[in-house]
Design a protein around this motif. Structure first.
Motif, PDB file in Angstrom:
ATOM      1  N   LEU A 127     -29.787  -4.600  -0.734  1.00 47.00           N
ATOM      2  CA  LEU A 127     -29.865  -5.832  -1.534  1.00 47.00           C
ATOM      3  C   LEU A 127     -29.888  -6.999  -0.540  1.00 47.00           C
ATOM      4  CD1 LEU A 127     -27.204  -4.817  -4.217  1.00 47.00           C
ATOM      5  CD2 LEU A 127     -29.699  -4.744  -4.467  1.00 47.00           C
ATOM      6  N   PRO A 128     -31.099  -7.351  -0.058  1.00 50.74           N
ATOM      7  CA  PRO A 128     -31.189  -8.259   1.091  1.00 50.74           C
ATOM      8  C   PRO A 128     -30.694  -9.678   0.830  1.00 50.74           C
ATOM      9  CG  PRO A 128     -33.360  -7.908   0.113  1.00 50.74           C
ATOM     10  CD  PRO A 128     -32.425  -6.938  -0.550  1.00 50.74           C
ATOM     11  N   LEU A 129     -30.630 -10.085  -0.441  1.00 51.63           N
ATOM     12  CA  LEU A 129     -30.196 -11.452  -0.712  1.00 51.63           C
ATOM     13  C   LEU A 129     -28.686 -11.523  -0.988  1.00 51.63           C
ATOM     14  CD1 LEU A 129     -33.166 -12.924  -2.774  1.00 51.63           C
ATOM     15  CD2 LEU A 129     -32.997 -12.349  -0.364  1.00 51.63           C
ATOM     16  N   LEU A 130     -28.064 -10.337  -1.019  1.00 50.35           N
ATOM     17  CA  LEU A 130     -26.612 -10.274  -1.176  1.00 50.35           C
ATOM     18  C   LEU A 130     -25.958 -10.087   0.199  1.00 50.35           C
ATOM     19  CD1 LEU A 130     -25.009 -10.489  -3.760  1.00 50.35           C
ATOM     20  CD2 LEU A 130     -24.996  -8.013  -3.933  1.00 50.35           C
ATOM     21  N   ALA A 131     -26.675  -9.368   1.088  1.00 50.87           N
ATOM     22  CA  ALA A 131     -26.102  -8.989   2.390  1.00 50.87           C
ATOM     23  C   ALA A 131     -25.593 -10.181   3.216  1.00 50.87           C
ATOM     24  CB  ALA A 131     -27.128  -8.183   3.186  1.00 50.87           C
ATOM     25  N   PRO A 132     -26.340 -11.318   3.273  1.00 52.06           N
ATOM     26  CA  PRO A 132     -25.830 -12.391   4.138  1.00 52.06           C
ATOM     27  C   PRO A 132     -24.465 -12.921   3.709  1.00 52.06           C
ATOM     28  CG  PRO A 132     -27.879 -13.068   3.026  1.00 52.06           C
ATOM     29  CD  PRO A 132     -27.653 -11.636   2.702  1.00 52.06           C
ATOM     30  N   MET A 133     -24.192 -12.894   2.391  1.00 55.87           N
ATOM     31  CA  MET A 133     -22.882 -13.382   1.944  1.00 55.87           C
ATOM     32  C   MET A 133     -21.783 -12.365   2.286  1.00 55.87           C
ATOM     33  SD  MET A 133     -23.454 -16.379   1.014  1.00 55.87           S
ATOM     34  CE  MET A 133     -24.740 -16.376   2.247  1.00 55.87           C
ATOM     35  N   SER A 134     -22.161 -11.079   2.319  1.00 55.84           N
ATOM     36  CA  SER A 134     -21.180 -10.066   2.748  1.00 55.84           C
ATOM     37  C   SER A 134     -20.907 -10.212   4.243  1.00 55.84           C
ATOM     38  CB  SER A 134     -21.707  -8.656   2.444  1.00 55.84           C
ATOM     39  OG  SER A 134     -21.678  -8.424   1.058  1.00 55.84           O
ATOM     40  N   GLU A 135     -21.942 -10.575   5.006  1.00 55.88           N
ATOM     41  CA  GLU A 135     -21.727 -10.801   6.446  1.00 55.88           C
ATOM     42  C   GLU A 135     -20.735 -11.943   6.653  1.00 55.88           C
ATOM     43  OE1 GLU A 135     -26.259  -9.411   7.765  1.00 55.88           O
ATOM     44  OE2 GLU A 135     -25.728 -11.523   7.788  1.00 55.88           O
ATOM     45  N   VAL A 136     -20.956 -13.032   5.905  1.00 54.40           N
ATOM     46  CA  VAL A 136     -20.056 -14.186   6.025  1.00 54.40           C
ATOM     47  C   VAL A 136     -18.638 -13.785   5.597  1.00 54.40           C
ATOM     48  CG1 VAL A 136     -19.515 -16.479   5.119  1.00 54.40           C
ATOM     49  CG2 VAL A 136     -21.886 -15.905   5.678  1.00 54.40           C
ATOM     50  N   ALA A 137     -18.527 -13.136   4.436  1.00 53.73           N
ATOM     51  CA  ALA A 137     -17.193 -12.791   3.915  1.00 53.73           C
ATOM     52  C   ALA A 137     -16.465 -11.833   4.860  1.00 53.73           C
ATOM     53  CB  ALA A 137     -17.315 -12.181   2.524  1.00 53.73           C
ATOM     54  N   LEU A 181     -18.288  -3.803   8.392  1.00 53.37           N
ATOM     55  CA  LEU A 181     -18.861  -3.882   9.736  1.00 53.37           C
ATOM     56  C   LEU A 181     -18.567  -5.236  10.369  1.00 53.37           C
ATOM     57  CD1 LEU A 181     -20.749  -3.065  12.107  1.00 53.37           C
ATOM     58  CD2 LEU A 181     -22.665  -3.902  10.731  1.00 53.37           C
ATOM     59  N   HIS A 182     -18.778  -6.300   9.589  1.00 51.71           N
ATOM     60  CA  HIS A 182     -18.611  -7.637  10.166  1.00 51.71           C
ATOM     61  C   HIS A 182     -17.142  -8.000  10.365  1.00 51.71           C
ATOM     62  CE1 HIS A 182     -22.769  -8.808  10.618  1.00 51.71           C
ATOM     63  NE2 HIS A 182     -22.957  -7.895   9.680  1.00 51.71           N
ATOM     64  N   ALA A 183     -16.289  -7.477   9.504  1.00 49.35           N
ATOM     65  CA  ALA A 183     -14.850  -7.665   9.715  1.00 49.35           C
ATOM     66  C   ALA A 183     -14.439  -6.939  11.001  1.00 49.35           C
ATOM     67  CB  ALA A 183     -14.069  -7.129   8.514  1.00 49.35           C
ATOM     68  N   ALA A 184     -14.949  -5.726  11.178  1.00 41.39           N
ATOM     69  CA  ALA A 184     -14.588  -4.940  12.368  1.00 41.39           C
ATOM     70  C   ALA A 184     -15.060  -5.624  13.646  1.00 41.39           C
ATOM     71  CB  ALA A 184     -15.186  -3.537  12.264  1.00 41.39           C
ATOM     72  N   LYS A 185     -16.260  -6.223  13.597  1.00 36.89           N
ATOM     73  CA  LYS A 185     -16.768  -6.919  14.786  1.00 36.89           C
ATOM     74  C   LYS A 185     -15.833  -8.044  15.191  1.00 36.89           C
ATOM     75  CE  LYS A 185     -21.693  -6.094  14.653  1.00 36.89           C
ATOM     76  NZ  LYS A 185     -23.023  -6.628  14.634  1.00 36.89           N
ATOM     77  N   ILE A 307     -21.986 -24.528   5.484  1.00 35.98           N
ATOM     78  CA  ILE A 307     -23.072 -24.724   6.445  1.00 35.98           C
ATOM     79  C   ILE A 307     -23.621 -23.358   6.860  1.00 35.98           C
ATOM     80  CG2 ILE A 307     -23.666 -25.586   8.756  1.00 35.98           C
ATOM     81  CD1 ILE A 307     -21.655 -27.834   8.330  1.00 35.98           C
ATOM     82  N   THR A 308     -22.727 -22.486   7.306  1.00 35.53           N
ATOM     83  CA  THR A 308     -23.155 -21.140   7.707  1.00 35.53           C
ATOM     84  C   THR A 308     -23.772 -20.396   6.516  1.00 35.53           C
ATOM     85  OG1 THR A 308     -21.293 -21.093   9.227  1.00 35.53           O
ATOM     86  CG2 THR A 308     -22.368 -18.988   8.783  1.00 35.53           C
ATOM     87  N   SER A 309     -23.092 -20.475   5.369  1.00 36.63           N
ATOM     88  CA  SER A 309     -23.531 -19.692   4.210  1.00 36.63           C
ATOM     89  C   SER A 309     -24.889 -20.146   3.688  1.00 36.63           C
ATOM     90  CB  SER A 309     -22.512 -19.799   3.078  1.00 36.63           C
ATOM     91  OG  SER A 309     -21.279 -19.312   3.494  1.00 36.63           O
ATOM     92  N   ALA A 310     -25.098 -21.473   3.606  1.00 46.27           N
ATOM     93  CA  ALA A 310     -26.375 -21.965   3.069  1.00 46.27           C
ATOM     94  C   ALA A 310     -27.525 -21.573   3.989  1.00 46.27           C
ATOM     95  CB  ALA A 310     -26.328 -23.482   2.891  1.00 46.27           C
ATOM     96  N   HIS A 311     -27.306 -21.668   5.304  1.00 48.50           N
ATOM     97  CA  HIS A 311     -28.382 -21.285   6.218  1.00 48.50           C
ATOM     98  C   HIS A 311     -28.625 -19.778   6.174  1.00 48.50           C
ATOM     99  CE1 HIS A 311     -29.310 -25.192   7.913  1.00 48.50           C
ATOM    100  NE2 HIS A 311     -28.017 -25.450   7.933  1.00 48.50           N
ATOM    101  N   ALA A 312     -27.542 -18.997   6.113  1.00 46.84           N
ATOM    102  CA  ALA A 312     -27.691 -17.535   6.048  1.00 46.84           C
ATOM    103  C   ALA A 312     -28.416 -17.141   4.760  1.00 46.84           C
ATOM    104  CB  ALA A 312     -26.324 -16.861   6.107  1.00 46.84           C
ATOM    105  N   LEU A 313     -28.074 -17.811   3.663  1.00 47.06           N
ATOM    106  CA  LEU A 313     -28.720 -17.509   2.381  1.00 47.06           C
ATOM    107  C   LEU A 313     -30.207 -17.876   2.433  1.00 47.06           C
ATOM    108  CD1 LEU A 313     -28.411 -16.594  -0.554  1.00 47.06           C
ATOM    109  CD2 LEU A 313     -27.818 -18.940  -1.157  1.00 47.06           C
ATOM    110  N   ASN A 314     -30.506 -19.049   2.961  1.00 49.75           N
ATOM    111  CA  ASN A 314     -31.907 -19.484   3.054  1.00 49.75           C
ATOM    112  C   ASN A 314     -32.729 -18.543   3.929  1.00 49.75           C
ATOM    113  OD1 ASN A 314     -32.960 -22.569   2.136  1.00 49.75           O
ATOM    114  ND2 ASN A 314     -30.803 -22.105   1.808  1.00 49.75           N
TER     115      ASN A 314
END
Ligand code: NAD
Length: 362
Positions: A127-137, A181-185, A307-314
């Motif tokens: 789900l490519p448009l959901l993934a960036p918000m999971s990366e941020v979270a 994954l992103h939490a672990a990083k 700022i991060t989220s809007a750019h990641a979403l776009n």
């Protein structure tokens, strides 16, 4: 096509559907872009930066809804917004219709063609448009956890990475998907002692390859889960069973065996949470305590970093948005991934899972 972007009006929503960088791309594709004045204020993008990107600034949301062929947003339309949508118009945004019959009715009545970010798919079944918000979270979960672990914030008073001569904190991450994954990083990057639990062996193999021994991977049995949770200073809840409520993997009874002052960050709270004692909190009051364990359960974590989220979403929405603007309904007909995103079209719920959840015929 005339593409429009109103300012978000949901409480504490600071992201914006189109960044100036995205506006420039639409303009380069020959489209006209109208943006409501101050739409980008929450990410530090003023009207001049939108003008420089080629947008026309309009004073009110009403102008966007009235004149745009396609409306690009972030959050689901609020009642005052869905009342302004109309037949022949495309709405491109997060919708989350399944638990929201009222909004669904509003969209059906309007006749709009609505594409939901959260159901657009990609070649790999993701789900490519959901993934960036999971990366941020996922990344934010460690920042939130580290802060909550400080004594003055109710935590045990331990630094995630320790210092030379003092052991680091133990972090257990339940669910090794995008959030995990992103939490672990982040946790490993800070020097914490990190374990990831998952039920998918292929995923654990992938994680083992990525971290090359820096993070422990464990198959998530009851035994393994108890061992990791009871010895952890920080536990991150990051499981997802698509389409279902999160399983309650940590019960209230288990809290008494945890270290006093340990912290739980339940990222899966938007699916009900994976801790029995979790309930959704907000950025203004993000934590509460149960049996000596600090709970952080903010349901819209990415909102803290617009700022991060809007750019990641776009970055993720631009590709499909341009297809919609370039080819209109043809893009939906010809691209099965965009079609998976189609939730409402001319008075009908068109996504099977959403229709089933709401009791409509797809
Ligand atoms: P994902 O599908 O990428 O990963 C979920 C992982 O959980 C998978 O690897 C799966 O194998 C694993 N899993 C399932 N059942 C398990 C079990 N019993 N034990 C251990 N692992 C198990 O999902 P994601 O994108 O990482 O999202 C995780 C959760 O975070 C979702 O509920 C998502 O909605 C939520 N989320 C919340 C916020 C927020 O602001 N709170 C933001 C983004 C995502």
């Amino acid at each position: 096509m005339r593409v429009g972007c109103p300012k978000e009006i949901k409480n504490h929503e600071y992201r914006v559907g189109l960044t100036p960088g995205s506006v420039r791309e639409y303009v380069a594709h020959g489209h006209e872009v109208i943006v409501e004045s101050k739409a980008g204020a929450g990410i530090g993008a003023d009207d001049d930066s939108y003008r420089a990107a080629g947008a026309r600034i309009v004073p009110a949301a009403r102008d966007v809804f009235e004149k745009a062929d396609m409306v690009v947003k972030v959050k689901e339309p609020q009642p005052s917004e869905w009342a302004q949508l109309r037949e022949g118009q495309i709405l491109y945004t997060y919708l989350h219709l399944a638990p929201d019959p009222e909004q669904t009715q509003g969209l059906l009545k309007s006749g709009v063609t609505a594409i939901a970010y959260e159901t657009v798919t990609d070649e790999r079944g993701g789900l490519p448009l959901l993934a960036p918000m999971s990366e941020v979270a996922g990344r934010l979960a460690i920042q939130a956890g580290a802060t909550s672990l400080q004594k003055a914030n109710g935590g045990r008073g331990i630094l995630l990475g320790g210092v030379p001569g003092v052991l680091p904190a133990k972090v257990a991450i339940i669910g090794g998907g995008v959030v995990g994954l992103h939490a672990a990083k982040m946790a490993a990057g800070l020097g914490a002692d990190v374990s990831i639990l998952d039920r998918s062996l292929p995923r654990l193999r992938q994680l083992d390859d990525i971290f090359n021994g820096r993070v422990h991977t464990r198959y998530s049995t009851i035994d393994a889960l108890e061992e990791e949770v009871f010895s952890a200073d920080l536990v991150i809840g990051a499981v997802l069973i698509p389409g279902a409520a999160a399983p309650k993997l940590v019960t209230r009874e288990m809290l008494s065996a945890m270290k006093k002052g340990a912290v739980i960050v339940d990222v899966a709270i938007d699916q009900g949470g994976c801790f029995e004692t979790s309930h959704a909190t907000t950025h203004s009051e993000p934590t509460y305590e149960v049996d000596g364990i600090v709970h952080y359960c903010v349901a819209n974590m990415p909102g803290a970093v617009p700022i991060t989220s809007a750019h990641a979403l776009n970055n993720a929405t631009l590709h499909y948005g341009l297809q919609l603007a370039d080819r209109g309904l043809k893009a939906i007909a010809e691209d099965r991934h965009l079609r998976a995103g189609l939730n409402v079209h001319r008075g009908r719920v068109t996504n099977v899972a959403v229709a089933e959840a709401l009791g409509y015929d797809a």
